[in-house]
Scaffold this active site. Sequence first.
Site, PDB file in Angstrom:
ATOM      1  N   ASP A  18      -5.485  -3.295   3.713  1.00 35.46           N
ATOM      2  CA  ASP A  18      -5.730  -3.172   5.584  1.00 35.46           C
ATOM      3  C   ASP A  18      -5.761  -4.141   6.272  1.00 35.46           C
ATOM      4  O   ASP A  18      -5.732  -5.366   5.575  1.00 35.46           O
ATOM      5  CB  ASP A  18      -7.377  -2.619   5.357  1.00 35.46           C
ATOM      6  CG  ASP A  18      -7.640  -1.798   6.544  1.00 35.46           C
ATOM      7  OD1 ASP A  18      -6.669  -1.613   7.602  1.00 35.46           O
ATOM      8  OD2 ASP A  18      -8.916  -1.561   7.242  1.00 35.46           O
ATOM      9  N   TRP A  23      -3.494  -8.554  11.583  1.00 31.84           N
ATOM     10  CA  TRP A  23      -2.899  -9.703  11.408  1.00 31.84           C
ATOM     11  C   TRP A  23      -1.846 -10.137  12.494  1.00 31.84           C
ATOM     12  O   TRP A  23      -1.512 -11.141  12.808  1.00 31.84           O
ATOM     13  CB  TRP A  23      -2.131  -9.780   9.938  1.00 31.84           C
ATOM     14  CG  TRP A  23      -1.290 -10.795   9.254  1.00 31.84           C
ATOM     15  CD1 TRP A  23      -1.818 -11.746   8.610  1.00 31.84           C
ATOM     16  CD2 TRP A  23       0.009 -10.937   9.959  1.00 31.84           C
ATOM     17  NE1 TRP A  23      -0.950 -12.655   8.415  1.00 31.84           N
ATOM     18  CE2 TRP A  23       0.356 -12.452   9.148  1.00 31.84           C
ATOM     19  CE3 TRP A  23       1.041 -10.601  10.614  1.00 31.84           C
ATOM     20  CZ2 TRP A  23       1.677 -12.788   9.165  1.00 31.84           C
ATOM     21  CZ3 TRP A  23       2.445 -10.967  10.819  1.00 31.84           C
ATOM     22  CH2 TRP A  23       2.587 -12.374   9.889  1.00 31.84           C
ATOM     23  N   HIS A  35       3.238  -4.942   9.451  1.00 31.35           N
ATOM     24  CA  HIS A  35       3.521  -4.026   8.367  1.00 31.35           C
ATOM     25  C   HIS A  35       4.720  -4.564   7.649  1.00 31.35           C
ATOM     26  O   HIS A  35       4.446  -4.425   6.138  1.00 31.35           O
ATOM     27  CB  HIS A  35       3.901  -2.718   9.081  1.00 31.35           C
ATOM     28  CG  HIS A  35       2.705  -1.852   9.660  1.00 31.35           C
ATOM     29  ND1 HIS A  35       1.266  -1.771   9.119  1.00 31.35           N
ATOM     30  CD2 HIS A  35       2.663  -1.257  10.697  1.00 31.35           C
ATOM     31  CE1 HIS A  35       0.562  -1.214  10.022  1.00 31.35           C
ATOM     32  NE2 HIS A  35       1.304  -0.798  11.012  1.00 31.35           N
ATOM     33  N   TRP A  67      -1.612  10.145  10.417  1.00 36.07           N
ATOM     34  CA  TRP A  67      -0.983  10.636  10.986  1.00 36.07           C
ATOM     35  C   TRP A  67      -1.286  10.732  12.506  1.00 36.07           C
ATOM     36  O   TRP A  67      -0.645  10.923  13.408  1.00 36.07           O
ATOM     37  CB  TRP A  67      -0.581  12.209  10.509  1.00 36.07           C
ATOM     38  CG  TRP A  67       0.235  12.320   9.150  1.00 36.07           C
ATOM     39  CD1 TRP A  67      -0.504  12.713   8.070  1.00 36.07           C
ATOM     40  CD2 TRP A  67       1.360  12.114   9.123  1.00 36.07           C
ATOM     41  NE1 TRP A  67       0.287  12.730   6.981  1.00 36.07           N
ATOM     42  CE2 TRP A  67       1.561  12.294   7.326  1.00 36.07           C
ATOM     43  CE3 TRP A  67       2.625  11.878   9.586  1.00 36.07           C
ATOM     44  CZ2 TRP A  67       2.659  12.211   6.743  1.00 36.07           C
ATOM     45  CZ3 TRP A  67       3.786  11.635   9.092  1.00 36.07           C
ATOM     46  CH2 TRP A  67       3.889  12.125   7.511  1.00 36.07           C
ATOM     47  N   ARG A  69      -1.872   8.173  14.256  1.00 36.42           N
ATOM     48  CA  ARG A  69      -1.539   6.899  14.790  1.00 36.42           C
ATOM     49  C   ARG A  69      -0.320   7.355  15.841  1.00 36.42           C
ATOM     50  O   ARG A  69       0.314   8.397  15.660  1.00 36.42           O
ATOM     51  CB  ARG A  69      -0.887   5.887  13.889  1.00 36.42           C
ATOM     52  CG  ARG A  69      -2.138   5.455  13.213  1.00 36.42           C
ATOM     53  CD  ARG A  69      -1.819   4.263  12.350  1.00 36.42           C
ATOM     54  NE  ARG A  69      -2.951   3.840  11.487  1.00 36.42           N
ATOM     55  CZ  ARG A  69      -3.223   2.846  10.934  1.00 36.42           C
ATOM     56  NH1 ARG A  69      -2.435   1.830  11.052  1.00 36.42           N
ATOM     57  NH2 ARG A  69      -4.383   2.397  10.272  1.00 36.42           N
ATOM     58  N   LEU A 129       3.801  -1.716 -16.363  1.00 32.39           N
ATOM     59  CA  LEU A 129       2.755  -1.573 -15.301  1.00 32.39           C
ATOM     60  C   LEU A 129       3.093   0.040 -14.881  1.00 32.39           C
ATOM     61  O   LEU A 129       4.187   0.198 -14.617  1.00 32.39           O
ATOM     62  CB  LEU A 129       2.618  -2.606 -14.087  1.00 32.39           C
ATOM     63  CG  LEU A 129       1.859  -2.268 -12.977  1.00 32.39           C
ATOM     64  CD1 LEU A 129       0.680  -2.255 -13.058  1.00 32.39           C
ATOM     65  CD2 LEU A 129       2.446  -3.199 -11.675  1.00 32.39           C
TER      66      LEU A 129
HETATM   67  C1  IPE Z   1      -6.956   2.889   5.086  1.00 35.91           C
HETATM   68  O1  IPE Z   1      -6.805   1.957   6.202  1.00 35.91           O
HETATM   69  C2  IPE Z   1      -5.505   3.587   4.972  1.00 35.91           C
HETATM   70  C3  IPE Z   1      -4.587   2.672   4.345  1.00 35.91           C
HETATM   71  C4  IPE Z   1      -4.836   1.437   4.033  1.00 35.91           C
HETATM   72  C5  IPE Z   1      -3.331   3.401   3.831  1.00 35.91           C
HETATM   73  P1  IPE Z   1      -6.885   2.725   7.695  1.00 35.91           P
HETATM   74  O2  IPE Z   1      -6.639   1.423   8.686  1.00 35.91           O
HETATM   75  O3  IPE Z   1      -6.318   4.036   7.943  1.00 35.91           O
HETATM   76  O4  IPE Z   1      -8.690   2.919   7.563  1.00 35.91           O
HETATM   77  P2  IPE Z   1      -9.657   3.156   8.873  1.00 35.91           P
HETATM   78  O5  IPE Z   1      -9.158   4.259  10.003  1.00 35.91           O
HETATM   79  O6  IPE Z   1      -9.999   1.804   9.428  1.00 35.91           O
HETATM   80  O7  IPE Z   1     -11.149   3.534   8.393  1.00 35.91           O
HETATM   81  C1  IPE Z   2      -2.901  -1.024   6.778  1.00 30.83           C
HETATM   82  O1  IPE Z   2      -3.126  -2.095   8.104  1.00 30.83           O
HETATM   83  C2  IPE Z   2      -1.775  -0.272   6.918  1.00 30.83           C
HETATM   84  C3  IPE Z   2      -1.939   1.159   6.891  1.00 30.83           C
HETATM   85  C4  IPE Z   2      -3.111   1.902   7.185  1.00 30.83           C
HETATM   86  C5  IPE Z   2      -0.965   2.052   6.861  1.00 30.83           C
HETATM   87  P1  IPE Z   2      -3.520  -1.424   9.591  1.00 30.83           P
HETATM   88  O2  IPE Z   2      -2.282  -0.724  10.280  1.00 30.83           O
HETATM   89  O3  IPE Z   2      -4.621  -0.129   9.287  1.00 30.83           O
HETATM   90  O4  IPE Z   2      -4.053  -2.537  10.294  1.00 30.83           O
HETATM   91  P2  IPE Z   2      -5.315  -2.720  10.974  1.00 30.83           P
HETATM   92  O5  IPE Z   2      -6.447  -2.138  10.362  1.00 30.83           O
HETATM   93  O6  IPE Z   2      -5.199  -1.728  12.179  1.00 30.83           O
HETATM   94  O7  IPE Z   2      -5.487  -4.268  11.472  1.00 30.83           O
HETATM   95 MG    MG Z   3      -6.550  -0.618   9.260  1.00 35.32          MG
END
Ligand code: IPE
Ligand code: IPE
Ligand code: MG
Length: 248
Positions: A18, A23, A35, A67, A69, A129
């Site tokens: 996360d 970042w 990403h 989804w 997003r 692994l």
């Molecule tokens: C959890 O992160 C899902 C992944 C890392 C793929 P999110 O960023 O989607 O989680 P929330 O919405 O902050 O709980």
């Molecule tokens: C994790 O980073 C990647 C996924 C959830 C796919 P985020 O995209 O959730 O990044 P933040 O949490 O918004 O910073």
């Molecule tokens: Mg996140």
Amino acid sequence: MSDLLFSTVPEHVAIIMDGNGRWASARGLPRTMGHRKGVEAVRETVRAAGDVGIKYLTLFAFSSENWRRPETEVTDLLGLLKAFIRRDLAELHRQNVRIRVIGDRNNLRSDILPLLIEAEETTRANTALTLVIAFNYGSRDEIGRAVISLAKDVEAGRLRAQDITPALIDARLDTAGIPDPDLIIRTSGEERLSNFLLWQAAYSEFMFMPDYWPDFSRDLFLSALERYAARDRRFGGLSVKPAAAVGS
Ligand code: IPE
Ligand code: IPE
Ligand code: MG
């Protein structure tokens, strides 16, 4: 690395990767750059996991809720996963890594499902692994699908309701055959599971790290493993470790 770490390397580490978006925002960059950088952290983490002898590494790549997003970000994330498999599959195969994908495969776009299947098929017989990619994964969805599958067996007379055990439920989850995670790491400072491995995490150790995922590194991973090695896992029983002296 200390002897402590080597004596207690977890068999299965699961990571909620996360903080990619934050970042990037912190650097005035578009979220997608976070990403992209995150994929490099994935590569480094997979290599480190293999090096220290972890047997299963599960990475939360895309949740069943992601989804929600904006479509452009979803497209970016799917594009990165596809590019990762296309570019890295041969190298992972060479490293004897076996790939498993967990998550709902129904109604997945036709450009992604065949790639996931190819990754699994190509690496099926590998023995180092096991890299478990959680894609379109949500624990409640997974448990719901397992319940439907058991209910269908009961309905068809193949199974008696009173014979349903935790082991039978385990065997219907996407993670069937994969041991429960010993350690679950979440980066970015958030302290929640976000629908990740709810059933499997019953006795997992949790580690929440402040670092954003793109900054995750071999060193941060090893320091998390060191801290894990010092944990006292009791599983409801009594400690097998000698109690620390008061004040130590
Ligand atoms: C959890 O992160 C899902 C992944 C890392 C793929 P999110 O960023 O989607 O989680 P929330 O919405 O902050 O709980
Ligand atoms: C994790 O980073 C990647 C996924 C959830 C796919 P985020 O995209 O959730 O990044 P933040 O949490 O918004 O910073
Ligand atoms: Mg996140």
